[in-house]
Design an enzyme around this catalytic site. Sequence first.
Site: not given
Length: 206
Positions: A125, A154, A172, A174
């Site tokens: 995070r 973000e 982001h 992943g």
Amino acid sequence: LGAARRAYEGERMVRESTWGAWAPTAMRGVHVTGNRLGILGMGRIGQAMARRAAGFEMEVHYHNRSKLPADLEFGAMFHADLDSMLGVSDMLSIHCPSTPDTLKIINAQRLAKLPDGAIVVNTARGNVVDDDALIAALKSGKLFAAGLDVFDGEPNIHPGYRELTNAFLLPHLGSATMATRDAMGFRAVDNLDAFFAGQEPSDRVA
């Protein structure tokens, strides 16, 4: 891997036609194999990271709220004290949850405890890292690079990251494969089914 091998810089050189002739000193990065890896947060994802690191013959260390049973450590060495682990982390991979206790847990004081030339990777995070401190460490050369898939606030990230060639930045993504996103959806459905059947959901958060 992208941060260690300067993937962003290399990709940009190819696209911008600035790729020159090969030279033994060109685009030298950091060798991952055999280096020391520190894992902050040894939950399910941290354990998966430890398993993968074994394939690169890395010396793995971890800091967690508690020591895990040996069969879940995958050969990693436990550090009850985070600062102790940072001192032996050529690469730091962050996998802890965002809680009041972990807010900006990686700050200027903690970054200073890493070996010179270390690499910081955050796929947990964004708010567990102090952006100003990380950017300063990247600018000063204290850190070789950072690999970031998550950011505080973000998608409105700290503008300082965009100016750095040694920051490997991803939006982001992943979990952004069809298989993983499908699994996430089905897991949510399984939790709902359990709840309405009067059973304990497997991923209870409250």
